[in-house]
Enzyme design. Structure first.
Site, mmCIF file in Angstrom:
data_model
loop_
_atom_site.group_PDB
_atom_site.id
_atom_site.type_symbol
_atom_site.label_atom_id
_atom_site.label_comp_id
_atom_site.label_asym_id
_atom_site.label_seq_id
_atom_site.Cartn_x
_atom_site.Cartn_y
_atom_site.Cartn_z
ATOM 1 N N CYS A 198 0.818 -1.338 -0.092
ATOM 2 C CA CYS A 198 -0.007 -0.049 -0.003
ATOM 3 C C CYS A 198 1.004 1.515 -0.016
ATOM 4 O O CYS A 198 1.098 1.918 1.123
ATOM 5 C CB CYS A 198 -0.954 -0.057 1.122
ATOM 6 S SG CYS A 198 -2.140 1.188 1.208
ATOM 7 N N CYS A 252 -7.880 6.217 -7.954
ATOM 8 C CA CYS A 252 -7.060 6.640 -6.718
ATOM 9 C C CYS A 252 -6.775 8.116 -6.765
ATOM 10 O O CYS A 252 -6.346 8.630 -7.691
ATOM 11 C CB CYS A 252 -5.655 5.758 -6.494
ATOM 12 S SG CYS A 252 -5.147 6.237 -4.930
#
Length: 430
Positions: free
Chosen positions: A159, A353
C-alpha cells in the site's frame, strides 16, 4: 433462514454489510463482527497525523447505524475462524455460527518483521487512527525541533499510495509552519522505481511523482530493504536489479513514518485451505474460497499475486474502487446462492485513486488494476486535493446514514467531475 456474517467493519466490511443487507431475503439474518464499535476512515489518517483532522472528524460509532439497518453487531472481535465447523470463536470464548461468512478483516501490520519498526519502536504509522494521533505528537515535536525526516514503506508492503501522500502532506505542513528549510527529507521504498505503486506504474506516475519530489526537495532511495531501526537512525540496504547488495545506507532522522508489510490477521492465519502462507484469503474469480465454498473475502485480506518480478517483495494494493467491486460481486453471489442459483458475479478490480499532497495531488485510473489495461491514466493538479476532501465528506456521510451506494464510482467519476473513462480512453470513431 440463513445467517450471513461479515467479519470486519473497516472500509470494505462496513459497505459490505450495507450492500449485503439489500440482497438478503426477508427471513435471513446478517451480523457484523468487529473489534470495537468504531469505524475509522483510514484515508484521512495522514491529515490526522499533522493536525488537520481530529479523531471525531473521521470516526463513526457503528452501533446505532447497524441497529438502524436491522444488522446484528458483535463488537467482541474474533479470536479464530473455524471454517470446518461453520463458526467463529469470539474474544471472550463464545461462538457464532454462520451459513455464509464474508471475511473483510483488513491486514495484520507486520511491524515485528523489522527490528525497531513501528509505534512500539522508533517510527510512526498512519495505518490506524491511534497511530496517526501518536504521530501528531511527534510531528509537533519535529516542528519545535526540526531535523531530518525519513518516510516510505518496508519491503513486502502493498500500500504505497499513503506513503507518498504522507511525504507530500508532511512537506506541505512543514512549509506552512515555516520549518521546511530545516528538514531534509528522504523517501525510502522497496519499489524498483518511484511511482511503481505495486502496479508497475499507472499512466505516468513515475514521471509525475519524480517531478513532484524534485520540486519539493524530497530525495529518494528505491530498491531499499530496511534491516533495522534504532533511535534516530534507519539502516537500509539498496539492492541491484538482480537483488544483490548495491550499497548500504545509515539514515539519521528526527521523525520517520514507514508503512509496514501486511499479513493475514491471527484469526485466520494458518487455517489450512483458507489462506496462503502469508495469511491472506485464497479466492476464486467469484471472491469465493475454493476449500470452503460458503466463505468469501474482500479487500486487503485477499490473496493477489504480485505484478511482475521485482528485486524486493512489492505487493499489489487493494484500492477503494477495487474493494467496492469485490463487495458488489460478493453481495450478488451470496444473494444468488440464497435463492438456489450459482454465483456468477465477478469483480472488475479497476482502480481509481486520489493521492493528496495537502495542496494538490495526483489521480490515476487503471482499468483493470492489474496490467495489461484498457485504461492507463494519471494526472496532477490542485483539483485532486479538493476531490479528496469531498470524497472524505461523502463517504463518512454515507456510513453515518448506513447507505449502500457505489461510493467511489459515483463520487470520483461523477460527483467530483473526474473525466469519464470513455473520455479518458475514447471509443474509436465509427
Amino acid at each position: 433462514m440463513s445467517h450471513v456474517v461479515v467479519l470486519g467493519a473497516g472500509l470494505g466490511g462496513t459497505i459490505m454489510a450495507f450492500e449485503m443487507k439489500e440482497k438478503l431475503r426477508r427471513e435471513d439474518q446478517l451480523t457484523v463482527v468487529n473489534l470495537g464499535t468504531v469505524y475509522s476512515f483510514v484515508p484521512s489518517n495522514p491529515w490526522v497525523a499533522v493536525g488537520w483532522r481530529e479523531r471525531e472528524n473521521v470516526t463513526v460509532d457503528l452501533s446505532a447505524v447497524l441497529a438502524g439497518r436491522g444488522i446484528g453487531f458483535r463488537p467482541e472481535g474474533a479470536r479464530r475462524v473455524h471454517p470446518k465447523e461453520n463458526r467463529i470463536e469470539l474474544n471472550g470464548g463464545s461462538f457464532l455460527d454462520y451459513d455464509y461468512l464474508i471475511i473483510a478483516t483488513g491486514p495484520d501490520l507486520a511491524f515485528d518483521e523489522v527490528p525497531g519498526l513501528g509505534p512500539d519502536g522508533f517510527t510512526q504509522s498512519i495505518c490506524q487512527i491511534d497511530h496517526a494521533i501518536a504521530a501528531k505528537a511527534s510531528f509537533d515535536a519535529l516542528v519545535q525541533k526540526p531535523g531530518p525526516v525519513v518516510v516510505g514503506a518496508i519491503q513486502g508492503a502493498s500500500c504505497f499510495g499513503p506513503a507518498y501522500e504522507f511525504a507530500f502532506i508532511l512537506d506541505t505542513a512543514l512549509r506552512r509552519a515555516r520549518k521546511r528549510d530545516q528538514v531534509p527529507m528522504t523517501f525510502v521504498t522497496p519499489e524498483p522505481y518511484i511511482g511503481h505503486l505495486g502496479l508497475d506504474g499507472v499512466g505516468d506516475t513515475k514521471g509525475l511523482l519524480e517531478s513532484a519530489m524534485r520540486e519539493r526537495h524530497i530525495n529518494w532511495i528505491t530498491n531499499a530493504r530496511v534491516t533495522r531501526v534504532d533511535a534516530g537512525k534507519m539502516f537500509a540496504e539498496e539492492v541491484g536489479d538482480d537483488g544483490s547488495l548495491k550499497t548500504s545506507h545509515e539514515l539519521p532522522f528526527a521523525y520517520s513514518m514507514m508503512l509496514p508489510a501486511f499479513r493475514g490477521v491471527p484469526a485466520v492465519a494458518g487455517v489450512e485451505g483458507l489462506t496462503n502462507p502469508r495469511g491472506f484469503i485464497a479466492i476464486n474469480k467469484h471472491q469465493r474460497n475454493p476449500a470452503f465454498p460458503n466463505v468469501f473475502a474482500i479487500g486487503v485480506c485477499v490473496a493477489i499475486p504480485p505484478v511482475g518480478k521485482t528485486p524486493l517483495p512489492v505487493g499489489v494494493p487493494k484500492t477503494g474502487l477495487m474493494i467496492e467491486s469485490m463487495v458488489t460481486a460478493v453481495a450478488a453471489n451470496i444473494g444468488a446462492l440464497l435463492r438456489g442459483a450459482e454465483p456468477n458475479a465477478v469483480a472488475t478490480w479497476n482502480a481509481v485513486c486520489l493521492a493528496d499532497f495537502g495542496d494538490e495531488g495526483i489521480a490515476f485510473v487503471a482499468q483493470p488494476q492489474i496490467p495489461p489495461r484498457n485504461v492507463n491514466w494519471s494526472s496532477r493538479g490542485k483539483w485532486v486535493h479538493a476531490a479528496k476532501v469531498g470524497f472524505e465528506r461523502y463517504f463518512l456521510h454515507k456510513v453515518r446514514q448506513g447507505k449502500a451506494e457505489t461510493f467511489y464510482e459515483r463520487l470520483m467519476l461523477d460527483v467530483l467531475g473526474i473525466r469519464k473513462l470513455k473520455d479518458i480512453h475514447p471509443e474509436p470513431a465509427e
